[in-house]
Design a protein around this motif. Structure first.
Motif, mmCIF file in Angstrom:
data_model
loop_
_atom_site.group_PDB
_atom_site.id
_atom_site.type_symbol
_atom_site.label_atom_id
_atom_site.label_comp_id
_atom_site.label_asym_id
_atom_site.label_seq_id
_atom_site.Cartn_x
_atom_site.Cartn_y
_atom_site.Cartn_z
ATOM 1 N N LEU A 173 0.740 -1.241 -0.014
ATOM 2 C CA LEU A 173 0.014 -0.129 0.048
ATOM 3 C C LEU A 173 0.911 1.421 -0.065
ATOM 4 C CD1 LEU A 173 -2.928 -1.094 2.338
ATOM 5 C CD2 LEU A 173 -3.039 -0.620 0.053
ATOM 6 N N ALA A 174 1.864 1.299 0.854
ATOM 7 C CA ALA A 174 3.098 2.581 0.809
ATOM 8 C C ALA A 174 3.516 2.830 -0.527
ATOM 9 C CB ALA A 174 3.957 2.026 1.668
ATOM 10 N N ILE A 175 3.866 1.425 -1.182
ATOM 11 C CA ILE A 175 4.583 1.740 -2.573
ATOM 12 C C ILE A 175 3.472 2.045 -3.517
ATOM 13 C CG2 ILE A 175 5.530 0.387 -4.558
ATOM 14 C CD1 ILE A 175 6.949 -1.478 -2.576
ATOM 15 N N LEU A 176 2.199 1.688 -3.510
ATOM 16 C CA LEU A 176 1.214 2.159 -4.308
ATOM 17 C C LEU A 176 0.779 3.455 -4.162
ATOM 18 C CD1 LEU A 176 -0.924 1.244 -6.354
ATOM 19 C CD2 LEU A 176 -2.593 0.750 -4.417
ATOM 20 N N PHE A 177 0.960 4.020 -2.754
ATOM 21 C CA PHE A 177 0.353 5.393 -2.333
ATOM 22 C C PHE A 177 1.591 6.346 -3.161
ATOM 23 C CE2 PHE A 177 0.962 9.094 0.382
ATOM 24 C CZ PHE A 177 -0.198 9.647 0.093
ATOM 25 N N VAL A 178 2.883 5.889 -3.063
ATOM 26 C CA VAL A 178 3.979 6.564 -3.605
ATOM 27 C C VAL A 178 3.782 6.756 -5.019
ATOM 28 C CG1 VAL A 178 6.511 6.673 -3.955
ATOM 29 C CG2 VAL A 178 5.514 6.359 -1.777
ATOM 30 N N ALA A 179 3.553 5.509 -5.678
ATOM 31 C CA ALA A 179 3.435 5.518 -7.218
ATOM 32 C C ALA A 179 2.133 6.658 -7.406
ATOM 33 C CB ALA A 179 3.219 3.939 -7.534
ATOM 34 N N VAL A 180 1.116 6.361 -6.964
ATOM 35 C CA VAL A 180 -0.079 7.217 -7.197
ATOM 36 C C VAL A 180 0.346 8.760 -6.836
ATOM 37 C CG1 VAL A 180 -2.346 7.926 -6.861
ATOM 38 C CG2 VAL A 180 -1.865 5.270 -6.919
ATOM 39 N N ALA A 181 1.012 9.007 -5.805
ATOM 40 C CA ALA A 181 1.356 10.374 -5.696
ATOM 41 C C ALA A 181 2.506 10.776 -6.744
ATOM 42 C CB ALA A 181 2.155 10.478 -4.248
ATOM 43 N N GLY A 182 3.548 9.866 -7.084
ATOM 44 C CA GLY A 182 4.318 10.032 -8.283
ATOM 45 C C GLY A 182 3.485 10.621 -9.599
ATOM 46 N N MET A 183 2.576 9.466 -10.124
ATOM 47 C CA MET A 183 1.610 9.984 -11.182
ATOM 48 C C MET A 183 1.114 11.044 -10.940
ATOM 49 S SD MET A 183 0.812 5.989 -11.521
ATOM 50 C CE MET A 183 -0.473 6.130 -12.922
ATOM 51 N N VAL A 184 0.327 11.605 -9.963
ATOM 52 C CA VAL A 184 -0.211 12.761 -9.835
ATOM 53 C C VAL A 184 0.401 13.895 -9.937
ATOM 54 C CG1 VAL A 184 -1.652 14.008 -8.114
ATOM 55 C CG2 VAL A 184 -2.132 11.697 -8.216
ATOM 56 N N GLY A 185 1.729 13.684 -9.472
ATOM 57 C CA GLY A 185 2.808 14.865 -9.642
ATOM 58 C C GLY A 185 3.143 14.997 -10.865
ATOM 59 N N ILE A 186 3.313 14.012 -11.745
ATOM 60 C CA ILE A 186 3.837 14.123 -13.063
ATOM 61 C C ILE A 186 2.490 14.415 -14.083
ATOM 62 C CG2 ILE A 186 4.290 12.604 -15.102
ATOM 63 C CD1 ILE A 186 5.803 10.537 -13.420
ATOM 64 N N TYR A 187 1.332 13.923 -13.555
ATOM 65 C CA TYR A 187 0.000 14.567 -14.446
ATOM 66 C C TYR A 187 0.068 15.943 -14.341
ATOM 67 C CZ TYR A 187 -4.824 15.202 -15.369
ATOM 68 O OH TYR A 187 -5.963 15.768 -15.964
ATOM 69 N N LEU A 188 0.157 16.444 -12.847
ATOM 70 C CA LEU A 188 0.166 17.922 -12.702
ATOM 71 C C LEU A 188 0.922 18.671 -13.507
ATOM 72 C CD1 LEU A 188 -0.705 17.786 -8.750
ATOM 73 C CD2 LEU A 188 -2.431 18.194 -10.665
ATOM 74 N N ARG A 189 2.321 18.175 -13.187
ATOM 75 C CA ARG A 189 3.283 18.743 -14.366
ATOM 76 C C ARG A 189 2.898 18.839 -15.849
ATOM 77 N NH1 ARG A 189 8.554 15.928 -12.808
ATOM 78 N NH2 ARG A 189 8.040 16.227 -10.699
ATOM 79 N N PHE A 190 2.382 17.834 -16.433
ATOM 80 C CA PHE A 190 2.200 17.861 -17.732
ATOM 81 C C PHE A 190 0.846 18.643 -18.066
ATOM 82 C CE2 PHE A 190 4.426 13.674 -18.240
ATOM 83 C CZ PHE A 190 5.559 14.137 -19.182
ATOM 84 N N SER A 191 -0.215 18.702 -16.858
ATOM 85 C CA SER A 191 -1.059 19.592 -17.153
ATOM 86 C C SER A 191 -0.750 21.080 -16.952
ATOM 87 C CB SER A 191 -2.093 19.506 -16.000
ATOM 88 O OG SER A 191 -2.511 18.370 -15.372
ATOM 89 N N ARG A 192 -0.097 21.540 -16.064
ATOM 90 C CA ARG A 192 0.520 22.946 -16.114
ATOM 91 C C ARG A 192 1.256 23.172 -17.301
ATOM 92 N NH1 ARG A 192 3.150 22.571 -10.702
ATOM 93 N NH2 ARG A 192 1.553 21.786 -9.365
ATOM 94 N N ARG A 193 2.118 22.271 -17.974
ATOM 95 C CA ARG A 193 2.850 22.745 -19.264
ATOM 96 C C ARG A 193 1.827 22.893 -20.181
ATOM 97 N NH1 ARG A 193 7.828 18.823 -19.304
ATOM 98 N NH2 ARG A 193 9.015 19.547 -17.550
ATOM 99 N N ALA A 194 0.951 21.937 -20.367
ATOM 100 C CA ALA A 194 0.103 22.113 -21.435
ATOM 101 C C ALA A 194 -1.054 23.266 -21.340
ATOM 102 C CB ALA A 194 -0.978 20.993 -21.379
ATOM 103 N N THR A 195 -1.154 23.697 -19.948
ATOM 104 C CA THR A 195 -1.947 24.991 -19.830
ATOM 105 C C THR A 195 -1.187 26.087 -20.068
ATOM 106 O OG1 THR A 195 -2.636 23.821 -17.818
ATOM 107 C CG2 THR A 195 -3.860 25.595 -18.320
ATOM 108 N N SER A 196 0.177 26.243 -19.859
ATOM 109 C CA SER A 196 0.761 27.537 -20.124
ATOM 110 C C SER A 196 1.406 27.674 -21.690
ATOM 111 C CB SER A 196 2.152 27.521 -19.308
ATOM 112 O OG SER A 196 2.627 26.243 -18.979
ATOM 113 N N GLU A 197 1.379 26.425 -22.125
ATOM 114 C CA GLU A 197 1.409 26.596 -23.755
ATOM 115 C C GLU A 197 0.311 26.901 -24.400
ATOM 116 O OE1 GLU A 197 2.866 22.886 -24.912
ATOM 117 O OE2 GLU A 197 4.766 23.190 -23.787
#
Length: 197
Positions: A173-197
């Motif tokens: 569960l801890a690994i899954l939580f870290v993986a989900v948090a990492g995916m959310v972080g990556i998603y947020l980064r990509f979403s910000r880039r996509a919005t700023s462009e």
């Protein structure tokens, strides 16, 4: 010893001697069966059982060794104690014992001595039966202990597995939580880039 419950099988070829033996044994309180043929005697022993066999060494014209082999070789009759009634010829008692008899009485037999030998063999059979019963109980106890030990071992393994599974589940569960948090972080980064462009 309760003689009324003990059974003696008499296989005696001489009619007068057979009747004397039956009277003597019944008078002493034993249940007595005395068939006139070998096969009938074996049938009685197999069907009803007996504690002791008094066997004429030449019953029904058969060799004593053949009859002893029949009785001692079959599981249904192997525990029957056997006293061979011997003619008293040289070497006959030794031969009877070598063939598997538990005792040999030579003719002419004395009634009191014969009864004493019958009692001795019946005591030996009772002791043997008690030892077998105790051995059966001990074997059953060992089997129950083995089953209990195996059940305890399985329970302990299941407890360890459950504890290990609990740790592995928490780690997963801890690994899954870290993986989900990492995916959310990556998603947020990509979403910000996509919005700023």
């Amino acid at each position: 010893m309760n003689a009324a419950r003990e059974t003696v099988l008499v296989l005696e070829g001489d009619e007068a001697s057979r009747l004397d033996l039956v009277r003597l044994l019944e008078g002493a309180g034993y249940d007595v069966s005395s068939p006139e043929a070998c096969e009938a005697g074996l049938g009685v022993a197999r069907a009803k059982g007996a504690d002791l066999l008094l066997l004429d060494e030449r019953f029904s014209g058969l060799e004593c060794g053949d009859l002893l082999a029949e009785f001692k070789g079959a599981s249904a009759t192997a525990d029957i104690r056997v006293i061979v009634l011997s003619s008293g010829a040289a070497g006959a008692p030794v031969r009877g014992l070598d063939l598997g008899a538990d005792d040999v009485v030579t003719r002419p037999w004395e009634p009191m001595e014969l009864l004493a030998r019958v009692r001795t063999q019946l005591r030996a059979k009772k002791t043997q039966d008690e030892l077998r019963a105790r051995l059966r109980i001990a074997e059953q106890g060992q089997e129950m202990s083995r089953s209990a030990f195996e059940t305890l071992a399985v329970t302990e393994k299941m407890t360890r597995d459950a504890s290990s599974l609990g740790r592995e589940l928490k780690l997963g569960l801890a690994i899954l939580f870290v993986a989900v948090a990492g995916m959310v972080g990556i998603y947020l980064r990509f979403s910000r880039r996509a919005t700023s462009e």
